[in-house]
Design a protein around this motif. Structure first.
Motif, PDB file in Angstrom:
ATOM      1  N   LEU A  44     -18.754  -1.945  -7.442  1.00  0.00           N
ATOM      2  CA  LEU A  44     -18.850  -3.177  -6.962  1.00  0.00           C
ATOM      3  C   LEU A  44     -20.633  -3.365  -6.510  1.00  0.00           C
ATOM      4  O   LEU A  44     -20.879  -2.161  -6.253  1.00  0.00           O
ATOM      5  N   ASP A  45     -20.941  -4.346  -7.139  1.00  0.00           N
ATOM      6  CA  ASP A  45     -22.513  -4.779  -6.817  1.00  0.00           C
ATOM      7  C   ASP A  45     -22.851  -5.047  -5.606  1.00  0.00           C
ATOM      8  O   ASP A  45     -21.829  -5.515  -4.793  1.00  0.00           O
ATOM      9  N   ALA A  46     -23.706  -5.200  -4.994  1.00  0.00           N
ATOM     10  CA  ALA A  46     -24.294  -5.547  -3.926  1.00  0.00           C
ATOM     11  C   ALA A  46     -23.781  -6.877  -3.407  1.00  0.00           C
ATOM     12  O   ALA A  46     -23.249  -7.169  -2.244  1.00  0.00           O
ATOM     13  N   ILE A  47     -23.620  -7.893  -4.429  1.00  0.00           N
ATOM     14  CA  ILE A  47     -23.359  -9.319  -3.900  1.00  0.00           C
ATOM     15  C   ILE A  47     -21.781  -9.403  -3.801  1.00  0.00           C
ATOM     16  O   ILE A  47     -21.248  -9.862  -2.942  1.00  0.00           O
ATOM     17  N   ASP A  48     -20.899  -8.425  -4.458  1.00  0.00           N
ATOM     18  CA  ASP A  48     -19.568  -8.133  -4.100  1.00  0.00           C
ATOM     19  C   ASP A  48     -19.388  -7.692  -2.744  1.00  0.00           C
ATOM     20  O   ASP A  48     -18.548  -8.090  -2.150  1.00  0.00           O
ATOM     21  N   GLN A  49     -20.266  -6.768  -2.542  1.00  0.00           N
ATOM     22  CA  GLN A  49     -19.935  -6.056  -1.197  1.00  0.00           C
ATOM     23  C   GLN A  49     -20.343  -7.000   0.000  1.00  0.00           C
ATOM     24  O   GLN A  49     -19.647  -6.967   0.999  1.00  0.00           O
ATOM     25  N   ASP A  50     -21.448  -7.766  -0.222  1.00  0.00           N
ATOM     26  CA  ASP A  50     -21.716  -8.978   0.648  1.00  0.00           C
ATOM     27  C   ASP A  50     -20.654  -9.845   0.733  1.00  0.00           C
ATOM     28  O   ASP A  50     -20.284 -10.445   1.925  1.00  0.00           O
ATOM     29  N   ILE A  51     -20.180 -10.193  -0.266  1.00  0.00           N
ATOM     30  CA  ILE A  51     -18.869 -11.302  -0.127  1.00  0.00           C
ATOM     31  C   ILE A  51     -17.768 -10.572   0.733  1.00  0.00           C
ATOM     32  O   ILE A  51     -17.068 -11.469   1.362  1.00  0.00           O
ATOM     33  N   LEU A  52     -17.521  -9.478   0.304  1.00  0.00           N
ATOM     34  CA  LEU A  52     -16.567  -8.669   1.131  1.00  0.00           C
ATOM     35  C   LEU A  52     -16.758  -8.586   2.403  1.00  0.00           C
ATOM     36  O   LEU A  52     -15.795  -8.775   3.536  1.00  0.00           O
ATOM     37  N   LYS A  53     -18.143  -8.259   3.048  1.00  0.00           N
ATOM     38  CA  LYS A  53     -18.476  -8.414   4.571  1.00  0.00           C
ATOM     39  C   LYS A  53     -18.218  -9.747   5.063  1.00  0.00           C
ATOM     40  O   LYS A  53     -17.742  -9.944   6.138  1.00  0.00           O
ATOM     41  N   ILE A  54     -18.583 -10.751   4.184  1.00  0.00           N
ATOM     42  CA  ILE A  54     -18.535 -12.385   4.691  1.00  0.00           C
ATOM     43  C   ILE A  54     -16.968 -12.579   4.925  1.00  0.00           C
ATOM     44  O   ILE A  54     -16.517 -13.187   6.069  1.00  0.00           O
ATOM     45  N   LEU A  55     -16.175 -12.288   4.071  1.00  0.00           N
ATOM     46  CA  LEU A  55     -14.661 -12.678   3.993  1.00  0.00           C
ATOM     47  C   LEU A  55     -14.119 -11.759   5.163  1.00  0.00           C
ATOM     48  O   LEU A  55     -13.127 -12.228   5.749  1.00  0.00           O
TER      49      LEU A  55
END
Length: 188
Positions: A44-55
């Protein structure tokens, strides 16, 4: 897909979701399309990680708001979320419940020692228990850790002494009453 909602609700949600940029249930992937095994995990790249945190912080966040917060297009955010679901990284979306306010003011962790090689059988029986919210096979002094939420101590006592100890594969139990609990919220 969750069939609990009526067709009318899904049609309403689809039309309003499209207007707002949300992903309606029938638009979201629910796992591998062929029904087979999950693909091997991808990094998972940084954007995927950020999406997971948001969701994790707000499972109802719209695609538009997720895209804006991670600085990608809506199409990119949609594709990433869909991939995370199809890959099994996101297992679902749910509400965080205050168990006390929901009428289940008594919580307990229950440790179980079970007969060797009976985990799958025991797990299926534990899933059927009222108020069971987490089941884990663990290593150490006991074999299973079970988290339950019950209306009161009397219901907890009934669950432990009548339901759990009636399972033939359960050798012993130990109940740890929870005095106070807090769900750790992800940063986001």
């Amino acid at each position: 897909m969750d069939k609990r909602f009526s067709t009318a609700w899904n049609e309403h949600r689809t039309s309003t979701a499209t207007k707002r940029g949300n992903m309606a249930p029938e638009q979201m992937a629910y796992g591998p399309r062929d029904g087979g095994a999950l693909p091997p995990p991808r990094p998972l790249d940084a954007i995927d990680q950020d999406i997971l945190k948001i969701l994790q912080g707000d499972g109802r966040a719209s695609i538009r708001s997720v895209a804006e917060r991670v600085h990608v297009s809506r199409a990119n955010a949609y594709a990433r979320i869909n991939r995370l679901v199809e890959d099994g990284v996101i297992r679902g979306f749910s509400a965080r419940v205050d168990h006390e306010r929901a009428g289940h003011g008594t919580s307990a962790y229950i440790t179980l020692k079970i007969v060797q090689n009976t985990w799958r059988t025991v797990r299926e029986q534990l899933r059927q228990l009222p108020g069971a919210s987490h089941i884990a096979l663990v290593g150490g002094d006991f074999d299973v850790l079970l988290l339950v939420h019950t209306p009161d101590n009397r219901a907890l006592r009934e669950l432990v002494l009548t339901r759990l100890q009636a399972i033939p594969e359960v050798l012993s139990t130990r109940t740890l009453l929870v005095f106070e609990e807090e769900d750790l919220e992800p940063d986001g």
